[in-house]
Design a protein around this motif. Structure first.
Motif, short mmCIF file in Angstrom:
data_model
loop_
_atom_site.label_atom_id
_atom_site.label_comp_id
_atom_site.label_asym_id
_atom_site.label_seq_id
_atom_site.Cartn_x
_atom_site.Cartn_y
_atom_site.Cartn_z
N TRP A 6 0.84 -1.20 0.00
CA TRP A 6 0.00 0.00 0.00
C TRP A 6 0.88 1.25 0.00
CZ3 TRP A 6 -4.07 3.08 -0.44
CH2 TRP A 6 -4.09 4.26 0.26
N GLY A 7 1.93 1.24 0.81
CA GLY A 7 2.81 2.40 0.89
C GLY A 7 3.48 2.70 -0.44
N GLY A 8 3.96 1.66 -1.13
CA GLY A 8 4.60 1.88 -2.42
C GLY A 8 3.65 2.47 -3.44
N ALA A 9 2.42 1.95 -3.49
CA ALA A 9 1.44 2.45 -4.46
C ALA A 9 0.94 3.84 -4.08
CB ALA A 9 0.27 1.48 -4.56
N SER A 10 0.65 4.06 -2.80
CA SER A 10 0.07 5.33 -2.38
C SER A 10 1.06 6.48 -2.52
CB SER A 10 -0.41 5.25 -0.92
OG SER A 10 0.67 5.01 -0.03
N ARG A 11 2.35 6.19 -2.37
CA ARG A 11 3.34 7.25 -2.58
C ARG A 11 3.25 7.78 -4.00
NH1 ARG A 11 6.67 3.88 0.39
NH2 ARG A 11 7.71 3.08 -1.46
N ARG A 12 3.06 6.89 -4.94
CA ARG A 12 3.00 7.32 -6.34
C ARG A 12 1.66 7.96 -6.68
NH1 ARG A 12 4.26 1.66 -7.89
NH2 ARG A 12 5.93 1.35 -6.38
N LEU A 13 0.59 7.44 -6.11
CA LEU A 13 -0.74 7.90 -6.48
C LEU A 13 -1.19 9.13 -5.70
CD1 LEU A 13 -2.50 4.43 -6.70
CD2 LEU A 13 -2.02 5.95 -8.63
N ILE A 14 -0.68 9.30 -4.48
CA ILE A 14 -1.21 10.34 -3.60
C ILE A 14 -0.14 11.33 -3.15
CG2 ILE A 14 -2.44 10.80 -1.44
CD1 ILE A 14 -3.59 7.95 -1.63
N TYR A 15 0.96 10.81 -2.59
CA TYR A 15 1.90 11.68 -1.87
C TYR A 15 3.06 12.18 -2.73
CZ TYR A 15 -0.68 9.37 1.85
OH TYR A 15 -1.68 8.88 2.64
N SER A 16 3.51 11.40 -3.69
CA SER A 16 4.64 11.81 -4.55
C SER A 16 4.24 11.57 -5.99
CB SER A 16 5.90 11.03 -4.20
OG SER A 16 6.28 11.22 -2.85
N VAL A 17 3.29 12.38 -6.46
CA VAL A 17 2.72 12.13 -7.79
C VAL A 17 3.75 12.30 -8.90
CG1 VAL A 17 0.37 12.71 -7.11
CG2 VAL A 17 1.92 14.54 -7.85
N GLY A 18 4.88 12.93 -8.61
CA GLY A 18 5.94 13.06 -9.61
C GLY A 18 6.46 11.72 -10.08
N LYS A 19 6.29 10.69 -9.24
CA LYS A 19 6.74 9.34 -9.62
C LYS A 19 5.96 8.79 -10.80
CE LYS A 19 8.51 7.97 -5.07
NZ LYS A 19 9.87 7.62 -5.52
N LEU A 20 4.78 9.35 -11.06
CA LEU A 20 3.97 8.94 -12.20
C LEU A 20 3.91 10.02 -13.28
CD1 LEU A 20 0.96 7.15 -10.45
CD2 LEU A 20 3.03 6.14 -11.39
N ASP A 21 4.77 11.02 -13.16
CA ASP A 21 4.81 12.12 -14.13
C ASP A 21 6.06 11.98 -14.99
OD1 ASP A 21 4.90 14.44 -15.56
OD2 ASP A 21 4.93 15.79 -13.85
N TYR B 200 10.20 10.55 -11.74
CA TYR B 200 9.42 9.54 -12.49
C TYR B 200 10.03 8.15 -12.34
CZ TYR B 200 7.11 7.38 -16.55
OH TYR B 200 6.38 6.56 -17.38
N MET B 201 9.18 7.15 -12.21
CA MET B 201 9.63 5.78 -12.01
C MET B 201 10.48 5.26 -13.16
SD MET B 201 9.03 4.27 -9.15
CE MET B 201 9.13 2.56 -9.66
N GLY B 202 10.36 5.89 -14.32
CA GLY B 202 11.18 5.48 -15.46
C GLY B 202 12.66 5.59 -15.16
N HIS B 203 13.05 6.60 -14.37
CA HIS B 203 14.46 6.76 -13.99
C HIS B 203 14.92 5.56 -13.17
CE1 HIS B 203 14.76 10.97 -15.38
NE2 HIS B 203 13.50 11.08 -14.96
N LYS B 204 14.10 5.14 -12.21
CA LYS B 204 14.44 4.00 -11.37
C LYS B 204 14.58 2.73 -12.19
CE LYS B 204 14.83 1.74 -7.40
NZ LYS B 204 16.00 1.90 -6.49
N MET B 205 13.67 2.54 -13.14
CA MET B 205 13.72 1.35 -13.98
C MET B 205 14.94 1.38 -14.90
SD MET B 205 9.62 1.05 -14.75
CE MET B 205 9.65 -0.59 -15.48
N ASN B 206 15.33 2.57 -15.34
CA ASN B 206 16.52 2.70 -16.17
C ASN B 206 17.78 2.28 -15.41
OD1 ASN B 206 17.30 5.20 -18.71
ND2 ASN B 206 18.38 3.35 -18.18
N PHE C 234 1.52 -1.81 -12.70
CA PHE C 234 2.27 -2.30 -11.54
C PHE C 234 1.82 -1.58 -10.26
CE2 PHE C 234 5.86 -2.72 -8.67
CZ PHE C 234 6.25 -4.04 -8.86
N THR C 235 1.60 -0.28 -10.37
CA THR C 235 1.16 0.51 -9.21
C THR C 235 -0.22 0.07 -8.74
OG1 THR C 235 2.48 2.42 -9.91
CG2 THR C 235 0.66 2.84 -8.39
N LEU C 236 -1.14 -0.13 -9.67
CA LEU C 236 -2.50 -0.55 -9.30
C LEU C 236 -2.49 -1.95 -8.68
CD1 LEU C 236 -4.57 0.80 -12.32
CD2 LEU C 236 -4.39 1.77 -10.02
N VAL C 237 -1.64 -2.84 -9.22
CA VAL C 237 -1.54 -4.18 -8.63
C VAL C 237 -1.02 -4.07 -7.20
CG1 VAL C 237 -0.30 -6.37 -8.74
CG2 VAL C 237 -1.28 -5.39 -10.82
#
Length: 346
Positions: free
Chosen positions: A26-41, A47-53, A84-87
């Protein structure tokens, strides 16, 4: 002991594990969806793309190739991150509230495997990603055996509210409730073997040791730049592909000088920090949009996972004789990265 009592006890025993495991996802998903929306921008540096790179250099069993393919298709990458975030969100909520507990326990095991394949090699100060993946894997298997129990469990409420539904043979396998003891005994033994093989196997594969000092398969502490496909003209123009294929993801590999050395060890061409810092974007042609090579005040820097074609123009009148040369990048810490290059007959 009656079956219902045993499953109540198992659920209570695993309650803390279930709640913690659920909160982690829940914490991993909520950070992206609610608290740190830049992770999905995609336009954000978070953005999570940097982490995956950054995961590509040490990702295993073809995962790095899959990540590379996604990074070349931003729309697919964005869709994969959203899914992945929704899962993660659904798994977290399911485990926290004890709803479809065994099903979401299984999905959490799949998430742990994904985490290990992508990020298990990372961790420059400790084996943190491997630790999280190993623990999540074992915790998910335990939750699959125990189910949600009767306390703080929507599965228990559903079974009481809809008894006809709960009598279906498939219900306890997806939700919670008593299973044949002999089946659970076999699963528990098998899951125990799976958990230790998963943890120790990946520890050995990624870190190179079980009973000896760690020798990482992909070094998470020290940067390395692989130089390939070099092309050197007789006038001193150099082009090559540089790839930061090891090192920490918290900082980049800094290059403060590039040079060409002949077979006798004499430097025949040098590009100093000032020249490197003024390279145009066309001379630092990055393959990915997230981990990049880019100019800095004293040269240029490549983030972990960055791959680029770097073109260095000659610095003056120069005519190189045909033969073997070496291209050398000098790091800010004195480290050198080299590759052989040949000047052919004109």
């Amino acid at each position: 002991m009656r079956n219902i009592d045993m499953w109540t006890l198992l659920g209570l025993t695993m309650l803390g594990v279930r709640l913690v495991q659920g909160w982690v996802y829940w914490g991993g998903a909520s950070r992206r969806l609610i608290y740190s929306v830049g992770k999905l921008d995609p336009s954000s540096s978070a953005y999570m793309g940097h982490k995956m790179n950054t995961a590509i250099p040490g990702a295993i069993f073809g995962t790095g190739d899959a990540l590379s393919a996604l990074l070349h298709h931003p729309t697919l990458l964005y869709g994969a991150i959203i899914i992945f975030t929704l899962v993660e969100l659904l798994v977290g909520l399911g485990l926290v509230f004890g709803f479809m507990t065994r099903f979401f326990g299984l999905i959490s095991v799949g998430l742990a495997i994904s985490l290990m394949l992508m990020f298990g090699w990372l961790g420059s100060t400790c084996v943190d990603e491997w630790t999280m993946a190993s623990n999540s894997f074992a915790m998910g298997l335990g939750i699959m055996i125990a189910g949600g129990g009767s306390w703080w469990s929507l599965d228990h409420w559903v079974a009481k509210k809809f008894p006809r539904l709960a009598r279906h043979a498939w219900f306890p396998w997806i939700f919670s409730g008593p299973l044949p003891v002999v089946v659970v005994t076999r699963f528990a033994k098998l899951f125990g073997i799976f958990a230790i093989v998963f943890a120790v196997g990946f520890y050995s594969y990624l870190r190179g040791a079980v009973y000896s000092p760690l020798v990482a398969r992909t070094n998470p502490k020290n940067h390395h730049i692989a130089l390939s496909k070099p092309v050197l003209s007789s006038s001193g123009n150099l082009s090559l592909v540089a790839y930061v294929d090891a090192g920490p993801d918290t900082q980049g590999a800094y290059v403060i000088q590039a040079s060409i050395v002949d077979a006798s060890g004499h430097v025949v061409e040098t590009w100093g920090g000032k020249v490197l810092s003024e390279l145009a974007k066309t001379e630092l042609s990055n393959e990915y949009s997230y981990s990049l090579f880019k100019p800095t005040k004293y040269g240029f820097v490549g983030a972990l996972g960055a791959r680029a074609t770097i073109s260095l123009p000659h610095q003056g009148l120069l005519t190189l004789a045909p033969g073997n040369y070496r291209a050398i990048f000098l790091g800010i810490d004195g480290k050198q990265w080299k590759t052989q290059v040949v000047v052919g007959m004109q």
